[in-house]
Motif scaffolding. Structure first.
Motif, PDB file in Angstrom:
ATOM      1  N   GLY A  15     -14.849  22.060  40.154  1.00  0.00           N
ATOM      2  CA  GLY A  15     -15.029  22.406  38.653  1.00  0.00           C
ATOM      3  C   GLY A  15     -14.054  21.606  37.836  1.00  0.00           C
ATOM      4  N   THR A  16     -12.790  21.434  38.248  1.00  0.00           N
ATOM      5  CA  THR A  16     -11.916  20.384  37.496  1.00  0.00           C
ATOM      6  C   THR A  16     -12.353  18.876  37.683  1.00  0.00           C
ATOM      7  OG1 THR A  16     -10.064  21.612  38.265  1.00  0.00           O
ATOM      8  CG2 THR A  16      -9.679  19.627  37.751  1.00  0.00           C
ATOM      9  N   ALA A  17     -12.916  18.527  38.803  1.00  0.00           N
ATOM     10  CA  ALA A  17     -13.611  17.091  39.026  1.00  0.00           C
ATOM     11  C   ALA A  17     -14.811  16.868  38.373  1.00  0.00           C
ATOM     12  CB  ALA A  17     -13.820  16.840  40.593  1.00  0.00           C
ATOM     13  N   ALA A  18     -15.639  17.777  38.183  1.00  0.00           N
ATOM     14  CA  ALA A  18     -16.945  17.830  37.580  1.00  0.00           C
ATOM     15  C   ALA A  18     -16.856  17.671  36.079  1.00  0.00           C
ATOM     16  CB  ALA A  18     -17.964  18.709  38.216  1.00  0.00           C
ATOM     17  N   THR A  19     -15.924  18.443  35.460  1.00  0.00           N
ATOM     18  CA  THR A  19     -15.695  18.627  34.037  1.00  0.00           C
ATOM     19  C   THR A  19     -14.603  17.686  33.456  1.00  0.00           C
ATOM     20  OG1 THR A  19     -14.174  20.425  34.412  1.00  0.00           O
ATOM     21  CG2 THR A  19     -16.539  20.654  34.168  1.00  0.00           C
ATOM     22  N   ALA A  20     -13.898  17.035  34.369  1.00  0.00           N
ATOM     23  CA  ALA A  20     -12.972  15.859  33.387  1.00  0.00           C
ATOM     24  C   ALA A  20     -13.437  15.021  32.540  1.00  0.00           C
ATOM     25  CB  ALA A  20     -12.031  15.314  34.572  1.00  0.00           C
ATOM     26  N   ILE A  21     -14.472  14.307  33.043  1.00  0.00           N
ATOM     27  CA  ILE A  21     -15.148  13.037  32.228  1.00  0.00           C
ATOM     28  C   ILE A  21     -15.973  13.729  31.195  1.00  0.00           C
ATOM     29  CG2 ILE A  21     -16.621  11.290  32.327  1.00  0.00           C
ATOM     30  CD1 ILE A  21     -15.760  10.692  35.102  1.00  0.00           C
ATOM     31  N   PRO A  22     -16.606  14.620  31.345  1.00  0.00           N
ATOM     32  CA  PRO A  22     -17.319  15.246  30.239  1.00  0.00           C
ATOM     33  C   PRO A  22     -16.273  15.821  29.075  1.00  0.00           C
ATOM     34  CG  PRO A  22     -18.366  15.795  32.115  1.00  0.00           C
ATOM     35  CD  PRO A  22     -17.134  15.419  32.487  1.00  0.00           C
ATOM     36  N   LEU A  23     -15.453  16.278  29.586  1.00  0.00           N
ATOM     37  CA  LEU A  23     -14.315  16.839  28.460  1.00  0.00           C
ATOM     38  C   LEU A  23     -13.771  15.592  27.801  1.00  0.00           C
ATOM     39  CD1 LEU A  23     -12.521  20.058  30.180  1.00  0.00           C
ATOM     40  CD2 LEU A  23     -13.916  19.959  28.252  1.00  0.00           C
ATOM     41  N   SER A  24     -13.354  14.602  28.511  1.00  0.00           N
ATOM     42  CA  SER A  24     -12.953  13.226  28.003  1.00  0.00           C
ATOM     43  C   SER A  24     -13.802  12.835  26.858  1.00  0.00           C
ATOM     44  CB  SER A  24     -12.579  12.367  29.041  1.00  0.00           C
ATOM     45  OG  SER A  24     -11.475  12.765  29.699  1.00  0.00           O
ATOM     46  N   GLN A  25     -15.193  12.993  27.065  1.00  0.00           N
ATOM     47  CA  GLN A  25     -16.369  12.300  26.450  1.00  0.00           C
ATOM     48  C   GLN A  25     -16.515  13.089  25.021  1.00  0.00           C
ATOM     49  OE1 GLN A  25     -19.360  12.246  29.238  1.00  0.00           O
ATOM     50  NE2 GLN A  25     -19.304  10.093  29.645  1.00  0.00           N
ATOM     51  N   ALA A  75     -13.812  14.801  23.874  1.00  0.00           N
ATOM     52  CA  ALA A  75     -12.671  14.636  23.139  1.00  0.00           C
ATOM     53  C   ALA A  75     -12.977  13.354  22.271  1.00  0.00           C
ATOM     54  CB  ALA A  75     -11.540  14.326  23.926  1.00  0.00           C
ATOM     55  N   LEU A  76     -13.574  12.244  22.783  1.00  0.00           N
ATOM     56  CA  LEU A  76     -13.525  11.055  22.176  1.00  0.00           C
ATOM     57  C   LEU A  76     -14.878  11.301  20.846  1.00  0.00           C
ATOM     58  CD1 LEU A  76     -13.955   8.768  24.868  1.00  0.00           C
ATOM     59  CD2 LEU A  76     -12.150   8.736  23.285  1.00  0.00           C
ATOM     60  N   ALA A  77     -15.759  11.999  21.210  1.00  0.00           N
ATOM     61  CA  ALA A  77     -16.856  12.541  20.121  1.00  0.00           C
ATOM     62  C   ALA A  77     -16.366  13.281  19.198  1.00  0.00           C
ATOM     63  CB  ALA A  77     -18.041  12.793  20.929  1.00  0.00           C
ATOM     64  N   ALA A 107     -12.428  19.634  22.543  1.00  0.00           N
ATOM     65  CA  ALA A 107     -12.242  19.390  23.802  1.00  0.00           C
ATOM     66  C   ALA A 107     -11.469  20.403  24.618  1.00  0.00           C
ATOM     67  CB  ALA A 107     -12.094  18.054  24.327  1.00  0.00           C
ATOM     68  N   LEU A 108     -10.496  20.545  24.155  1.00  0.00           N
ATOM     69  CA  LEU A 108      -9.531  21.276  25.055  1.00  0.00           C
ATOM     70  C   LEU A 108      -9.770  22.860  24.656  1.00  0.00           C
ATOM     71  CD1 LEU A 108      -5.993  19.673  24.199  1.00  0.00           C
ATOM     72  CD2 LEU A 108      -7.318  19.527  26.394  1.00  0.00           C
ATOM     73  N   ALA A 109     -10.008  23.304  23.736  1.00  0.00           N
ATOM     74  CA  ALA A 109     -10.552  24.411  23.245  1.00  0.00           C
ATOM     75  C   ALA A 109     -11.902  24.942  24.097  1.00  0.00           C
ATOM     76  CB  ALA A 109     -10.788  24.850  21.902  1.00  0.00           C
ATOM     77  N   ALA A 110     -12.749  23.909  24.034  1.00  0.00           N
ATOM     78  CA  ALA A 110     -14.086  24.183  24.773  1.00  0.00           C
ATOM     79  C   ALA A 110     -13.642  24.439  26.513  1.00  0.00           C
ATOM     80  CB  ALA A 110     -15.060  23.127  24.763  1.00  0.00           C
ATOM     81  N   GLY A 111     -12.866  23.638  26.825  1.00  0.00           N
ATOM     82  CA  GLY A 111     -12.363  23.814  28.356  1.00  0.00           C
ATOM     83  C   GLY A 111     -11.818  25.122  28.492  1.00  0.00           C
ATOM     84  N   LEU A 112     -10.950  25.466  27.789  1.00  0.00           N
ATOM     85  CA  LEU A 112     -10.318  26.565  27.817  1.00  0.00           C
ATOM     86  C   LEU A 112     -11.139  28.044  27.612  1.00  0.00           C
ATOM     87  CD1 LEU A 112      -6.738  25.977  26.260  1.00  0.00           C
ATOM     88  CD2 LEU A 112      -7.439  26.222  28.660  1.00  0.00           C
ATOM     89  N   ALA A 113     -12.113  27.748  26.743  1.00  0.00           N
ATOM     90  CA  ALA A 113     -13.054  28.880  26.612  1.00  0.00           C
ATOM     91  C   ALA A 113     -13.778  29.013  27.869  1.00  0.00           C
ATOM     92  CB  ALA A 113     -13.814  28.598  25.368  1.00  0.00           C
ATOM     93  N   ALA A 114     -14.399  27.868  28.471  1.00  0.00           N
ATOM     94  CA  ALA A 114     -15.006  28.074  29.644  1.00  0.00           C
ATOM     95  C   ALA A 114     -14.285  28.616  30.767  1.00  0.00           C
ATOM     96  CB  ALA A 114     -15.646  26.671  30.101  1.00  0.00           C
ATOM     97  N   ALA A 115     -13.053  28.315  30.611  1.00  0.00           N
ATOM     98  CA  ALA A 115     -12.108  28.766  31.817  1.00  0.00           C
ATOM     99  C   ALA A 115     -11.978  30.465  31.666  1.00  0.00           C
ATOM    100  CB  ALA A 115     -10.787  27.990  31.752  1.00  0.00           C
TER     101      ALA A 115
END
Length: 138
Positions: free
Chosen positions: A62-72, A74-76, A82-90
């Motif tokens: 989960g960490t590996a598969a989502t690091a790049i999408p979360l970075s993308q 964050a850029l967009a 991005a941080l809020a979405a990641g924590l909400a998913a967690a």
């Protein structure tokens, strides 16, 4: 910058660092709890000791598969989104793991652990956010 602007910038810096530090603590607790209980739950719900490491594997994937999408993301849309979405998913992953224990469904446990892995990805990205946004206080 004048004194008022400097004071406002420093207050914002302290608020951001405190918020991101708090998120580090809570997502770290969630990840640590998953690591600590994952093997026990996997054996109990799967009925086999062969699956003992599966929750930790799902968390890592989960960490590996989502690091790049979360970075993308964050850029967009910005780091906050991005941080809020990641924590909400967690958080949703934690709820799924609780549901797996209640229902006895092993695949739901693994899916929940995968989502909890987003907390680790967010933790790593939040560290960079703090250093990128911080200005020297001295």
């Amino acid at each position: 910058m004048n004194n008022a602007a400097t004071s406002t910038a420093r207050a914002a810096q302290r608020r951001i660092v405190w918020t991101l530090s708090s998120a580090q603590v809570f997502s770290g607790l969630g990840t640590g709890s998953t690591l600590a209980l994952g093997s026990i739950l996997a054996v109990d719900l799967s009925g086999s000791e062969a699956w003992a490491g599966s929750v930790n594997t799902a968390l890592t994937l989960g960490t590996a598969a989502t690091a790049i999408p979360l970075s993308q993301l964050a850029l967009a849309r910005g780091r906050r989104i991005a941080l809020a979405a990641g924590l909400a998913a967690a958080i949703a992953g934690t709820a799924a793991m609780v549901a797996a224990v209640i229902t006895g469904l092993f695949p739901v446990l693994l899916a929940g652990a995968f989502l909890v892995g987003l907390a680790s990805a967010v933790n790593l990205q939040a560290r960079f956010a703090v250093t990128d946004l911080a200005e020297p206080l001295g």
